[in-house]
Design a protein around this motif. Structure first.
Motif, PDB file in Angstrom:
ATOM      1  N   ASP A  18      48.333  33.469  -2.212  1.00  0.00           N
ATOM      2  CA  ASP A  18      48.312  32.232  -1.417  1.00  0.00           C
ATOM      3  C   ASP A  18      47.638  31.103  -2.197  1.00  0.00           C
ATOM      4  O   ASP A  18      48.124  29.963  -2.218  1.00  0.00           O
ATOM      5  N   GLY A  19      46.506  31.423  -2.835  1.00  0.00           N
ATOM      6  CA  GLY A  19      45.810  30.413  -3.626  1.00  0.00           C
ATOM      7  C   GLY A  19      46.630  29.948  -4.805  1.00  0.00           C
ATOM      8  O   GLY A  19      46.677  28.747  -5.121  1.00  0.00           O
ATOM      9  N   PHE A  24      50.151  26.101  -7.716  1.00  0.00           N
ATOM     10  CA  PHE A  24      51.430  25.872  -8.395  1.00  0.00           C
ATOM     11  C   PHE A  24      52.262  24.826  -7.670  1.00  0.00           C
ATOM     12  O   PHE A  24      52.943  24.014  -8.306  1.00  0.00           O
ATOM     13  N   ASP A  25      52.238  24.850  -6.340  1.00  0.00           N
ATOM     14  CA  ASP A  25      53.003  23.875  -5.568  1.00  0.00           C
ATOM     15  C   ASP A  25      52.501  22.462  -5.834  1.00  0.00           C
ATOM     16  O   ASP A  25      53.284  21.513  -5.921  1.00  0.00           O
ATOM     17  N   GLN A  26      51.203  22.320  -5.977  1.00  0.00           N
ATOM     18  CA  GLN A  26      50.614  20.998  -6.197  1.00  0.00           C
ATOM     19  C   GLN A  26      50.797  20.516  -7.628  1.00  0.00           C
ATOM     20  O   GLN A  26      51.091  19.336  -7.862  1.00  0.00           O
ATOM     21  N   ALA A 103      56.254  27.043  -3.884  1.00  0.00           N
ATOM     22  CA  ALA A 103      55.715  27.308  -5.215  1.00  0.00           C
ATOM     23  C   ALA A 103      56.688  28.144  -6.033  1.00  0.00           C
ATOM     24  O   ALA A 103      56.921  27.871  -7.212  1.00  0.00           O
ATOM     25  N   GLY A 104      57.266  29.163  -5.407  1.00  0.00           N
ATOM     26  CA  GLY A 104      58.197  30.021  -6.128  1.00  0.00           C
ATOM     27  C   GLY A 104      59.410  29.268  -6.624  1.00  0.00           C
ATOM     28  O   GLY A 104      59.849  29.454  -7.768  1.00  0.00           O
ATOM     29  N   ILE A 105      59.952  28.400  -5.775  1.00  0.00           N
ATOM     30  CA  ILE A 105      61.125  27.615  -6.171  1.00  0.00           C
ATOM     31  C   ILE A 105      60.757  26.639  -7.282  1.00  0.00           C
ATOM     32  O   ILE A 105      61.514  26.454  -8.245  1.00  0.00           O
ATOM     33  N   ARG A 106      59.591  26.002  -7.168  1.00  0.00           N
ATOM     34  CA  ARG A 106      59.173  25.086  -8.238  1.00  0.00           C
ATOM     35  C   ARG A 106      59.049  25.852  -9.554  1.00  0.00           C
ATOM     36  O   ARG A 106      59.481  25.360 -10.613  1.00  0.00           O
TER      37      ARG A 106
END
Length: 224
Positions: A18-19, A24-26, A103-106
């Motif tokens: 989660d962290g 990664f999303d940011q 995050a995974g898609i990015r």
């Protein structure tokens, strides 16, 4: 006691993922440090290294999760064109509501295009889409002269572009609307005119209920 330790370890592992997803999303893969992951996860670096040997391992785990949306396809009775439409909306919903999906898609896009080009994630999505289109073509729902794998490749590329554009323009607020547009434009070119009314670009009733979506479909006008 062993079971309790296993449960605590799994809770820690999920907190780390989660962290990492938030980081990664940011910031993407390159700009994220393990210190960022530790901060967002609320764990020690020792705990992180116990579960994941590197930042790359964290990224790969999050990327692998993106294929869970297609796990139920083999269990669907008579998967077909509507299944492919519903899967697009399921992925769109995940992108809008789940930071681990985002995050995974990015990461998939970064690794697949820039950081370390790897076609495997795209190929897996294409395979899933093809597994819906091939039986649809056998039933007469996809025009017989089309190559179903080429069509699957096009649809995955289209969805990838649609979601990136939606992210840039509206933080994905309009993503389901854009997915509806995609299918409204595509269906007349791939489906016999008399079969088009059988498919709902906004998702099947079951899909819309599960995801809490309204019926966004506009009329699809057959060509010719």
């Amino acid at each position: 006691m062993a079971r309790a330790r296993q449960e605590r370890a799994e809770i820690t592992r999920q907190a780390i993922l989660d962290g990492a997803a938030i980081a990664f999303d940011q910031s993407g893969f390159g700009a994220t440090s393990l210190s960022d992951v530790v901060k967002h996860a609320g764990v020690t670096k020792g705990a992180l290294y116990f579960h994941f040997p590197s930042k790359e391992a964290l990224a790969r785990t999050l990327m692998d999760e993106q294929f869970q949306v297609s796990e139920d396809v083999p269990a669907v009775v008579n998967p077909g064109l509507q299944t492919a439409i519903d899967l697009a909306h399921q992925m769109a919903h995940g992108l809008r509501t789940n930071v681990r999906v985002r995050a995974g898609i990015r990461l998939v896009i970064e690794f697949g295009s820039f950081t370390d080009p790897d076609p495997a994630p795209y190929n897996a999505w294409i395979d899933t889409c093809f597994s819906c289109l091939r039986p649809a073509q056998d039933r007469g729902d996809v025009l017989p002269h089309l190559d179903a794998r080429d069509l699957a490749t096009y649809l995955i590329a289209s969805f990838t572009g649609v979601q990136v554009t939606s992210h840039v323009r509206s933080a994905r607020e309009d993503l389901h609307r854009r997915v509806v547009d995609l299918w409204n434009f595509v269906l007349p070119g791939i489906t016999p005119a008399d079969r088009i009314p059988f498919f709902d670009p906004s998702g099947s009733p079951e899909c819309r209920t599960a995801l809490g979506l309204p019926n966004l479909a506009s009329a699809v006008v057959p060509v010719g």
